[in-house]
Design an enzyme around this catalytic site. Structure first.
Site, PDB file in Angstrom:
ATOM      1  N   ASP A  76       7.111 -65.279 -18.691  1.00 37.74           N
ATOM      2  CA  ASP A  76       7.325 -65.907 -17.379  1.00 37.74           C
ATOM      3  C   ASP A  76       8.609 -66.737 -17.392  1.00 37.74           C
ATOM      4  OD1 ASP A  76       4.894 -64.816 -16.560  1.00 37.74           O
ATOM      5  OD2 ASP A  76       3.781 -66.545 -17.324  1.00 37.74           O
ATOM      6  N   HIS A 106      -0.955 -67.384 -16.619  1.00 39.65           N
ATOM      7  CA  HIS A 106      -0.162 -66.160 -16.744  1.00 39.65           C
ATOM      8  C   HIS A 106      -0.750 -65.072 -15.854  1.00 39.65           C
ATOM      9  CE1 HIS A 106       2.561 -63.270 -18.482  1.00 39.65           C
ATOM     10  NE2 HIS A 106       1.569 -62.518 -18.948  1.00 39.65           N
TER      11      HIS A 106
END
Length: 291
Positions: A201, A228
């Protein structure tokens, strides 16, 4: 008389040289010993569980190339002897082994292949599991990947209870809590040594911001918090130095960071998910742990 003095001077010089040579040799031995000691103290074993998969193979390759890794252990249900043999031809300092699950026998015994892979490991990275396909969310993977992670973490608890465990297997928001409960049940849970790898990310956020600003991604460092999966991924773009985005730009890079995995799954048209970028992110995390 003068001849005798000359001979004395020559003898004295020879004696001094002898002492000097001994001193230099001793210093070199000490330096060599210190160098060896420093190398020994920095030795690290990394175990990749799921090393024959789409994430596992490039992740294992990157670990093999890392100067921080001295022993690389590859484990999967198929293919790891071949993966390890292939990696072993790369001229780096790390040794490489590949293990498969031990054949089932009676009386039941622990998995010898997993034991071999995990014993002495400093970092265990777990990319094992099935990948997403178009139309699937990370949560759709739960039933399959949760049981895989449970089994592998049980092995960690038994064979390397002090290792750092880095979970990549999706859905990370769910597999990490499962791993925690397994470790708690075994009495070896350490919250500082169990993590879900969400580094991808950060990689995505850095890339998308750099592209939007027209700068080198290495000069961008976006803080990303949360989980996530989709909207649980929270990139803090407001904290990026010099960043000026319109509302439309900010919305676009936020959504792309949160749902970048969907972009890759769609682009691969059923052939897999984000494997190469995830392997890179997992490697970054692993190497930073070792440093």
């Amino acid at each position: 008389f003068f001849y005798s003095i000359s001979r004395i001077k020559i003898k004295a010089t020879m004696i001094m040289n002898r002492f000097a040579n001994r001193a230099i040799s001793a210093a070199l031995r000490t330096q060599s010993s210190r160098g060896y000691s420093a190398t020994s103290s920095s030795e690290a074993k990394v175990a990749v569980l799921g090393a024959a998969g789409g994430i596992g193979q490039p992740l294992a390759l990157l670990c093999k190339l890392s100067p921080e890794v001295t022993e690389l252990s590859c484990y999967d249900i198929v293919g790891t002897p071949g993966v390890a043999a292939d990696l072993s031809h790369i001229p780096t300092k790390s040794s490489t082994t590949g293990s498969l699950p031990a054949p089932v026998s009676w009386p039941l015994t622990s998995n010898g292949g997993l034991k071999e892979a995990l014993t002495g490991a400093d970092v265990v990275v777990i990319p094992a599991g099935v990948p997403r396909k178009p139309g699937m969310t990370r949560d759709d993977l739960f039933n399959t990947n949760a049981s895989i992670v449970k089994t592998l973490v049980e092995g960690c608890a038994e064979f390397c209870p002090d290792a750092m465990i880095a979970v990549i297997s999706n859905p990370v928001n769910s597999t990490v809590p499962i791993a925690a409960e397994v470790l708690k049940k075994a009495g070896v849970y350490n919250p500082k040594k169990l993590v879900g790898v969400t580094t991808l990310d950060v990689c995505r956020a850095n890339t998308f911001v750099a592209n939007s600003m027209g700068v080198d991604p290495k000069d961008v460092d976006v803080t990303v918090i949360g989980g996530h999966a989709g909207i649980t991924i929270l990139p803090l773009f407001s904290r990026v130095d010099g960043a000026k985005f319109t509302d439309e730009e900010l919305e676009a890079i936020t959504v792309r960071t949160q749902f970048g995995g969907d972009e890759v799954v769609a682009a691969k048209a059923g052939a897999g998910s984000a494997t190469l970028s995830m392997a890179y992110a997992g490697f970054l995390f692993t190497e930073n742990v070792l440093k």
